[in-house]
Design a protein around this motif. Structure first.
Motif, PDB file in Angstrom:
ATOM      1  N   LEU A   1     104.494  42.319  51.852  1.00  0.00           N
ATOM      2  CA  LEU A   1     103.457  42.977  51.050  1.00  0.00           C
ATOM      3  C   LEU A   1     102.278  43.370  51.934  1.00  0.00           C
ATOM      4  CD1 LEU A   1     103.374  40.637  47.908  1.00  0.00           C
ATOM      5  CD2 LEU A   1     104.313  42.938  48.053  1.00  0.00           C
ATOM      6  N   SER A   2     101.799  42.424  52.762  1.00  0.00           N
ATOM      7  CA  SER A   2     100.627  42.724  53.600  1.00  0.00           C
ATOM      8  C   SER A   2     100.938  43.855  54.567  1.00  0.00           C
ATOM      9  CB  SER A   2     100.186  41.520  54.432  1.00  0.00           C
ATOM     10  OG  SER A   2     100.361  40.353  53.739  1.00  0.00           O
ATOM     11  N   LEU A   3     102.133  43.798  55.188  1.00  0.00           N
ATOM     12  CA  LEU A   3     102.457  44.828  56.182  1.00  0.00           C
ATOM     13  C   LEU A   3     102.632  46.194  55.508  1.00  0.00           C
ATOM     14  CD1 LEU A   3     104.872  42.878  58.535  1.00  0.00           C
ATOM     15  CD2 LEU A   3     102.436  43.308  58.818  1.00  0.00           C
ATOM     16  N   HIS A   4     103.224  46.204  54.307  1.00  0.00           N
ATOM     17  CA  HIS A   4     103.395  47.483  53.615  1.00  0.00           C
ATOM     18  C   HIS A   4     102.043  48.118  53.309  1.00  0.00           C
ATOM     19  CE1 HIS A   4     103.665  50.082  50.027  1.00  0.00           C
ATOM     20  NE2 HIS A   4     104.698  50.573  50.671  1.00  0.00           N
ATOM     21  N   TRP A   5     101.130  47.329  52.710  1.00  0.00           N
ATOM     22  CA  TRP A   5      99.851  47.935  52.292  1.00  0.00           C
ATOM     23  C   TRP A   5      98.945  48.229  53.480  1.00  0.00           C
ATOM     24  CZ3 TRP A   5     100.281  50.529  48.213  1.00  0.00           C
ATOM     25  CH2 TRP A   5     101.109  50.103  47.181  1.00  0.00           C
TER      26      TRP A   5
ATOM     27  N   ASP B   1     108.706  55.593  33.898  1.00  0.00           N
ATOM     28  CA  ASP B   1     109.895  54.768  33.634  1.00  0.00           C
ATOM     29  C   ASP B   1     109.512  53.361  33.166  1.00  0.00           C
ATOM     30  OD1 ASP B   1     111.096  56.983  34.719  1.00  0.00           O
ATOM     31  OD2 ASP B   1     111.436  56.087  36.681  1.00  0.00           O
ATOM     32  N   ARG B   2     108.277  52.961  33.476  1.00  0.00           N
ATOM     33  CA  ARG B   2     107.767  51.630  33.122  1.00  0.00           C
ATOM     34  C   ARG B   2     108.675  50.503  33.609  1.00  0.00           C
ATOM     35  NH1 ARG B   2     103.499  51.812  29.785  1.00  0.00           N
ATOM     36  NH2 ARG B   2     102.975  53.867  28.992  1.00  0.00           N
ATOM     37  N   ASP B   3     109.184  50.664  34.865  1.00  0.00           N
ATOM     38  CA  ASP B   3     109.960  49.557  35.431  1.00  0.00           C
ATOM     39  C   ASP B   3     109.076  48.763  36.406  1.00  0.00           C
ATOM     40  OD1 ASP B   3     109.961  50.848  37.904  1.00  0.00           O
ATOM     41  OD2 ASP B   3     111.867  51.852  37.551  1.00  0.00           O
ATOM     42  N   ARG B   4     109.663  47.812  37.108  1.00  0.00           N
ATOM     43  CA  ARG B   4     108.869  46.877  37.906  1.00  0.00           C
ATOM     44  C   ARG B   4     108.784  47.238  39.392  1.00  0.00           C
ATOM     45  NH1 ARG B   4     110.328  42.481  38.738  1.00  0.00           N
ATOM     46  NH2 ARG B   4     108.294  41.529  38.828  1.00  0.00           N
ATOM     47  N   THR B   5     109.221  48.462  39.744  1.00  0.00           N
ATOM     48  CA  THR B   5     109.256  48.839  41.160  1.00  0.00           C
ATOM     49  C   THR B   5     107.880  48.667  41.821  1.00  0.00           C
ATOM     50  OG1 THR B   5     111.004  50.406  40.661  1.00  0.00           O
ATOM     51  CG2 THR B   5     109.868  50.704  42.737  1.00  0.00           C
ATOM     52  N   LEU B   6     106.841  49.216  41.215  1.00  0.00           N
ATOM     53  CA  LEU B   6     105.502  49.129  41.827  1.00  0.00           C
ATOM     54  C   LEU B   6     104.934  47.714  41.694  1.00  0.00           C
ATOM     55  CD1 LEU B   6     103.133  50.468  43.254  1.00  0.00           C
ATOM     56  CD2 LEU B   6     102.292  51.256  41.047  1.00  0.00           C
ATOM     57  N   LEU B   7     105.162  47.090  40.544  1.00  0.00           N
ATOM     58  CA  LEU B   7     104.637  45.730  40.342  1.00  0.00           C
ATOM     59  C   LEU B   7     105.168  44.779  41.405  1.00  0.00           C
ATOM     60  CD1 LEU B   7     104.808  45.360  36.448  1.00  0.00           C
ATOM     61  CD2 LEU B   7     102.785  45.671  37.894  1.00  0.00           C
ATOM     62  N   ARG B   8     106.437  44.950  41.763  1.00  0.00           N
ATOM     63  CA  ARG B   8     107.024  44.091  42.812  1.00  0.00           C
ATOM     64  C   ARG B   8     106.277  44.283  44.120  1.00  0.00           C
ATOM     65  NH1 ARG B   8     113.470  44.367  43.205  1.00  0.00           N
ATOM     66  NH2 ARG B   8     112.934  46.231  44.364  1.00  0.00           N
ATOM     67  N   MET B   9     105.923  45.554  44.429  1.00  0.00           N
ATOM     68  CA  MET B   9     105.238  45.826  45.686  1.00  0.00           C
ATOM     69  C   MET B   9     103.767  45.428  45.604  1.00  0.00           C
ATOM     70  SD  MET B   9     105.587  46.468  48.705  1.00  0.00           S
ATOM     71  CE  MET B   9     107.051  46.966  49.550  1.00  0.00           C
ATOM     72  N   LEU B  10     103.307  45.064  44.414  1.00  0.00           N
ATOM     73  CA  LEU B  10     101.940  44.559  44.273  1.00  0.00           C
ATOM     74  C   LEU B  10     101.949  43.037  44.196  1.00  0.00           C
ATOM     75  CD1 LEU B  10     100.615  47.224  41.759  1.00  0.00           C
ATOM     76  CD2 LEU B  10      99.894  46.938  44.137  1.00  0.00           C
ATOM     77  N   GLY B  11     103.123  42.457  44.406  1.00  0.00           N
ATOM     78  CA  GLY B  11     103.212  40.995  44.484  1.00  0.00           C
ATOM     79  C   GLY B  11     103.337  40.324  43.143  1.00  0.00           C
ATOM     80  N   ARG B  12     103.617  41.096  42.086  1.00  0.00           N
ATOM     81  CA  ARG B  12     103.824  40.465  40.781  1.00  0.00           C
ATOM     82  C   ARG B  12     105.232  39.931  40.750  1.00  0.00           C
ATOM     83  NH1 ARG B  12      99.828  43.218  37.731  1.00  0.00           N
ATOM     84  NH2 ARG B  12     100.514  42.176  35.866  1.00  0.00           N
ATOM     85  N   GLY B  13     105.353  38.634  40.557  1.00  0.00           N
ATOM     86  CA  GLY B  13     106.631  37.934  40.678  1.00  0.00           C
ATOM     87  C   GLY B  13     107.711  38.478  39.767  1.00  0.00           C
ATOM     88  N   PRO B  14     108.914  37.938  39.885  1.00  0.00           N
ATOM     89  CA  PRO B  14     110.026  38.428  39.073  1.00  0.00           C
ATOM     90  C   PRO B  14     109.740  38.263  37.587  1.00  0.00           C
ATOM     91  CG  PRO B  14     110.612  36.408  40.251  1.00  0.00           C
ATOM     92  CD  PRO B  14     109.261  36.821  40.731  1.00  0.00           C
ATOM     93  N   SER B  15     110.291  39.184  36.810  1.00  0.00           N
ATOM     94  CA  SER B  15     110.057  39.099  35.362  1.00  0.00           C
ATOM     95  C   SER B  15     110.744  37.862  34.804  1.00  0.00           C
ATOM     96  CB  SER B  15     110.584  40.347  34.682  1.00  0.00           C
ATOM     97  OG  SER B  15     111.892  40.567  35.110  1.00  0.00           O
TER      98      SER B  15
END
Ligand code: HEM
Length: 194
Positions: free
Chosen positions: A14-18, A169-183
């Motif tokens: 996450l840190s390296l991506h952002w 699409d309201r899926d979790r693709t971006l949330l995952r990259m923001l560090g929001r854990g698995p649903s």
């Protein structure tokens, strides 16, 4: 927490991506600005020094990211993605990595054409390994510009795709990259009382 899992990115990725997402547009803007500077401008020398130093650090960061990715699990694409989207995102990510390496390497070839090493914020020197090729600085300069424009454009498309996943699409693709854990797993259906 630190490492990626099958469906979440760890703190390192996450840190390296952002960090990359911030640094690439900033370096691009700095590069475009500095090539237009007048010889007597206060930043005429300082801006290229900073641009080169950050470029070397970016190369090392991407190298570390790729090694880290190779050592850990890579999160699966979200299950809601179509086969086409999964292939397209994979190709995009690989191309982004290739472009990051190619842009930083071509920048290195411009700077080292005359045999001088690159100082990285006064901390260490990167020696000029490839030098004196015919027309090296000009050719590498043209390639560097074209690849940098391609990288920034592709990263723009990639960012728009991430926002589309989130808002349309309201899926979790971006949330995952923001560090929001698995649903949370869906609740197990209760049996109807008999
Ligand atoms: C120069 C800018 C950027 C570069 C070079 C870049 C590069 C990458 C790469 C290589 C990946 C693959 C996963 C990995 O190995 O880390 C990735 C994933 C991702 N990026 Fe970016 N990115 C950039 C900017 C952005 C921006 C601005 C956004 C959001 C608006 C974004 C959202 C995402 C998301 C959501 C993923 C995860 C995709 C998935 O899990 O399938 N990226 N990015």
């Amino acid at each position: 927490m630190w490492r990626d899992t099958e469906d979440s990115y760890g703190l390192v990725s996450l840190s390296l991506h952002w960090l990359t997402a911030l640094v690439v547009p900033a370096l691009f803007a700095l590069g475009l600005w500095m090539v237009g500077l007048d010889y007597y401008h206060a930043w005429y020398r300082r801006a290229p020094d900073i641009h080169k130093s950050i470029g070397i650090l970016l190369f090392l960061t991407v190298l570390f990211r790729v090694l880290w990715r190779g050592l850990s699990l890579t999160p699966w694409p979200e299950s809601s993605l179509s086969g086409f989207e999964q292939i397209a995102s994979r190709i995009t990510h690989i191309t982004l990595y290739l472009l990051l390496f190619a842009v930083t390497s071509s920048g290195y070839l411009i700077s080292t054409a005359d045999g001088r090493s690159i100082g990285v914020f006064g901390l260490f020197q990167v020696p000029a390994a490839v030098t004196g090729l015919p027309n090296q600085a000009d050719l590498a300069g043209q390639v560097h510009l074209i690849l940098a424009i391609t990288l920034v454009s592709l990263a723009g498309v990639h960012a728009i795709a991430a926002l589309k996943h989130h808002f349309v699409d309201r899926d979790r693709t971006l949330l995952r990259m923001l560090g929001r854990g698995p649903s949370q797993p869906p609740p197990t259906p209760r049996r109807r009382p008999t």
